[in-house]
Scaffold this motif. Structure first.
Motif, mmCIF file in Angstrom:
data_model
loop_
_atom_site.group_PDB
_atom_site.id
_atom_site.type_symbol
_atom_site.label_atom_id
_atom_site.label_comp_id
_atom_site.label_asym_id
_atom_site.label_seq_id
_atom_site.Cartn_x
_atom_site.Cartn_y
_atom_site.Cartn_z
ATOM 1 N N THR A 1 0.623 -1.172 0.057
ATOM 2 C CA THR A 1 0.063 -0.015 0.085
ATOM 3 C C THR A 1 0.807 1.144 -0.091
ATOM 4 O O THR A 1 1.783 1.168 0.629
ATOM 5 C CB THR A 1 -0.838 -0.031 1.144
ATOM 6 N N GLY A 2 0.582 2.411 -0.681
ATOM 7 C CA GLY A 2 1.466 3.660 -0.828
ATOM 8 C C GLY A 2 1.942 3.928 -2.204
ATOM 9 O O GLY A 2 1.337 3.049 -3.042
ATOM 10 N N SER A 3 2.817 4.786 -2.235
ATOM 11 C CA SER A 3 3.316 5.206 -3.462
ATOM 12 C C SER A 3 4.824 5.251 -3.276
ATOM 13 O O SER A 3 5.119 5.619 -2.326
ATOM 14 C CB SER A 3 3.026 6.564 -4.102
ATOM 15 N N PRO A 4 5.551 4.715 -4.206
ATOM 16 C CA PRO A 4 6.963 4.845 -4.083
ATOM 17 C C PRO A 4 7.433 6.083 -3.869
ATOM 18 O O PRO A 4 7.015 7.053 -4.346
ATOM 19 C CB PRO A 4 7.685 4.161 -5.328
ATOM 20 N N PRO A 5 8.322 6.520 -3.021
ATOM 21 C CA PRO A 5 9.048 5.670 -2.053
ATOM 22 C C PRO A 5 8.440 4.957 -0.543
ATOM 23 O O PRO A 5 8.841 4.313 -0.086
ATOM 24 C CB PRO A 5 10.593 6.230 -1.784
ATOM 25 N N LEU A 6 7.093 5.505 -0.477
ATOM 26 C CA LEU A 6 6.778 5.333 0.767
ATOM 27 C C LEU A 6 5.513 4.351 0.622
ATOM 28 O O LEU A 6 4.509 4.552 0.355
ATOM 29 C CB LEU A 6 5.696 6.630 1.386
ATOM 30 N N LEU A 7 6.102 3.109 0.967
ATOM 31 C CA LEU A 7 5.182 1.848 0.771
ATOM 32 C C LEU A 7 5.391 1.028 1.908
ATOM 33 O O LEU A 7 5.988 0.919 2.790
ATOM 34 C CB LEU A 7 5.983 0.813 -0.340
ATOM 35 N N GLU A 8 4.133 0.560 2.228
ATOM 36 C CA GLU A 8 3.890 -0.345 3.414
ATOM 37 C C GLU A 8 3.841 -1.851 2.663
ATOM 38 O O GLU A 8 3.114 -2.035 1.935
ATOM 39 C CB GLU A 8 2.769 -0.056 4.342
ATOM 40 N N PHE A 9 4.326 -2.977 3.729
ATOM 41 C CA PHE A 9 4.162 -4.211 3.146
ATOM 42 C C PHE A 9 3.334 -4.992 4.148
ATOM 43 O O PHE A 9 3.756 -4.960 5.419
ATOM 44 C CB PHE A 9 5.377 -4.992 2.952
ATOM 45 N N ASP A 10 2.475 -5.930 3.420
ATOM 46 C CA ASP A 10 1.705 -7.014 4.442
ATOM 47 C C ASP A 10 2.203 -8.225 3.729
ATOM 48 O O ASP A 10 1.571 -8.432 2.553
ATOM 49 C CB ASP A 10 0.291 -6.355 4.483
ATOM 50 N N TRP A 11 2.898 -9.124 4.521
ATOM 51 C CA TRP A 11 3.083 -10.442 3.819
ATOM 52 C C TRP A 11 2.414 -11.548 4.461
ATOM 53 O O TRP A 11 2.407 -11.627 5.668
ATOM 54 C CB TRP A 11 4.592 -10.510 4.239
ATOM 55 N N ILE A 12 1.893 -12.496 3.667
ATOM 56 C CA ILE A 12 1.207 -13.748 4.092
ATOM 57 C C ILE A 12 1.968 -14.775 3.586
ATOM 58 O O ILE A 12 2.022 -15.098 2.311
ATOM 59 C CB ILE A 12 -0.091 -13.664 3.695
#
Length: 133
Positions: free
Chosen positions: A115-126
């Motif tokens: 979620t977000g726009s580069p370079p400010l991204l958040e990651f949710d890993w399953i």
């Protein structure tokens, strides 16, 4: 009047295309997963009827990673966009990849929601988000 400049500025710089944005997000996800201990093996692997965004190694496991991106989560998480049909296409592409590379090893299917726009991204890993059936 200011002198013209050859350097693009935010006001006159073209926004990246959807494909370019997708590639940037996938590369960022690969770098982020590397910080979590995975090693990149391949990216953008195409097979008839499907595509694998990232192929990574996690110990003895070969990990097929689907990267899903949304700039905002107002309409839900990017993780919610993995339908059963999409899972079947990823599994088909993974089988093709394993056959083409003549590999026989433990595998799993992970999903990374970004979620977000580069370079400010958040990651949710399953990890092990779904199984091959």
């Amino acid at each position: 009047m200011p002198a013209p400049t050859d350097r693009p500025t935010p006001a006159n710089q073209a926004a990246p295309s959807r494909r370019q944005l997708g590639q940037q997000v996938e590369q960022a996800a690969a770098r982020w997963l590397a910080t979590q201990g995975l090693t990149l093996v391949a990216s953008n692997q195409h097979a008839k009827g499907g595509e694998i965004d990232l192929v990574m190694r996690d110990g003895e496991h070969l990990v097929f990673v689907e990267v899903r991106h949304r700039q905002r989560s107002d309409y839900g998480s990017p993780l919610e966009t993995i339908t059963p049909a999409k899972q079947r296409r990823i599994i088909k592409a993974a089988r093709f990849y394993l056959h083409a590379q003549q590999l026989s090893c433990p595998c799993r299917f992970d999903v990374v929601g970004v979620t977000g726009s580069p370079p400010l991204l958040e990651f949710d890993w399953i990890r092990a988000a779904f199984d091959a059936y």
